[in-house]
Write a protein that holds these residues in place. Structure first.
Motif, short mmCIF file in Angstrom:
data_model
loop_
_atom_site.label_atom_id
_atom_site.label_comp_id
_atom_site.label_asym_id
_atom_site.label_seq_id
_atom_site.Cartn_x
_atom_site.Cartn_y
_atom_site.Cartn_z
N ARG A 199 0.51 -7.21 3.30
CA ARG A 199 1.05 -7.30 4.67
C ARG A 199 2.08 -8.42 4.79
O ARG A 199 3.14 -8.26 5.41
N GLN A 228 2.18 -2.36 4.25
CA GLN A 228 1.06 -1.89 5.08
C GLN A 228 -0.14 -1.66 4.18
O GLN A 228 0.00 -1.15 3.06
N GLU A 274 -6.31 0.40 9.48
CA GLU A 274 -5.75 -0.85 8.97
C GLU A 274 -6.84 -1.75 8.39
O GLU A 274 -7.96 -1.76 8.89
N GLY A 288 5.32 0.40 3.77
CA GLY A 288 5.36 0.67 5.21
C GLY A 288 6.20 1.90 5.51
O GLY A 288 5.77 2.79 6.23
N HIS A 292 4.34 5.07 4.31
CA HIS A 292 2.89 5.17 4.53
C HIS A 292 2.49 6.50 5.18
O HIS A 292 1.64 7.23 4.66
#
Ligand code: IPD
Ligand code: CA
Ligand code: CA
Length: 263
Positions: free
Chosen positions: A227, A232, A240, A252, A255
């Protein structure tokens, strides 16, 4: 208590010192001819090094953060974690590599706040001369042979151009066919495995890493590093964080496209 009550920089410094302690023990026993290997009740192997590393880290945490709790792969978890900060330790991630002399293994150290968010993570892979670390809002870094640099995820935005890393084809259930079919649609797949897949995502060398069945200690440290590198980290259903028993990390950008393909 929120993470704001905590000096995250000082926790990260402690986590890096814990990794120094771990590296001395693990490297000293790596490739040792008298390495003691036992089989745990879940039929996975454990070595004297796994246990010695976790014990040493627990001793240091008791000395320096007496109020914090510890969850570790080899010596268990307290009955309740409610309202507490807790450290999550995988003393050696990649034990099967370690005991065969394959250098891809690491000590994983995470610190989780009472809300369940990982606020510090260190992954130390001394046989690769590499380490990765991050603190909440402090960014992510890596070192190779002692040279330190900041890291960030890749900018690859199309699945067709993506490089995907995984560990193996165990534990995929019904998703296995989908994952195999996806391999025909993307640029590259490699089974780098364990922590390594996710740290390659964090440093932008790979775009997606996935593993369908994991425990909290396999993931806590990885989550905050990915992160803080701009990526992500979810489970395979898209929730999450590291609490969902599986891991998908990405830059990210890819994803949701990846999740659609495997779900
Ligand atoms: C293992 C690694 C591996 C995963 C296994 C874990 P260990 O951890 O995280 O990637 O496939 O399920 O047990 O036992 O080497 O710490
Ligand atoms: Ca592990
Ligand atoms: Ca382990």
């Amino acid at each position: 208590m929120s993470s704001g009550a905590r000096d995250i920089k000082s926790d990260l410094e402690l986590a890096l010192r814990l990794a120094d302690v771990a590296d001395k023990i693990s490297l000293n026993r790596f490739e040792a001819l008298d390495l003691v290997i036992e089989t745990k009740p879940d039929t996975t192997p454990v070595t004297d090094a796994d246990k010695a590393v976790e014990s040493a880290i627990r001793d240091e945490i008791a000395k320096h953060r007496a109020d914090d709790l510890v969850v570790g792969e080899e010596f268990g978890s307290p009955a309740s974690l409610a309202g507490k900060y807790y450290w999550v330790i995988d003393p050696i991630d990649g034990t099967k590599n370690y005991l065969r002399g394959v250098p891809t293994w690491a000590t994983l150290i995470g610190l989780i706040d009472p809300s369940g968010k990982v606020i510090v993570g260190v992954v130390s892979a001394p046989a690769l001369s590499r380490r990765w670390w991050a603190g909440d809002k402090l960014g992510a870094n890596t070192s190779f042979n002692g040279a330190v640099k900041g890291i960030s995820v890749s900018k690859v935005a199309k699945l067709a151009d993506a490089s995907v890393s995984y560990s193996d084809l165990i534990g995929w259930g019904e998703r296995k066919a989908k994952f195999l079919a996806l391999q025909e649609k993307i640029w590259r797949t490699r089974g780098h495995g364990d922590f390594w897949s996710h740290m390659l995502v964090a440093q932008g060398a790979v775009d997606i890493a996935v593993e369908p069945a994991l425990s909290l200690w396999d993931m806590a440290a990885l989550d905050v590093i990915v992160r803080e590198a701009g990526g992500q980290f979810t489970n395979i259903l898209g929730q999450e964080g590291p609490h969902g028993a599986s891991a998908v990390s990405s830059n990210g950008l890819l994803h949701s496209a990846f999740m659609k393909e495997i779900n």
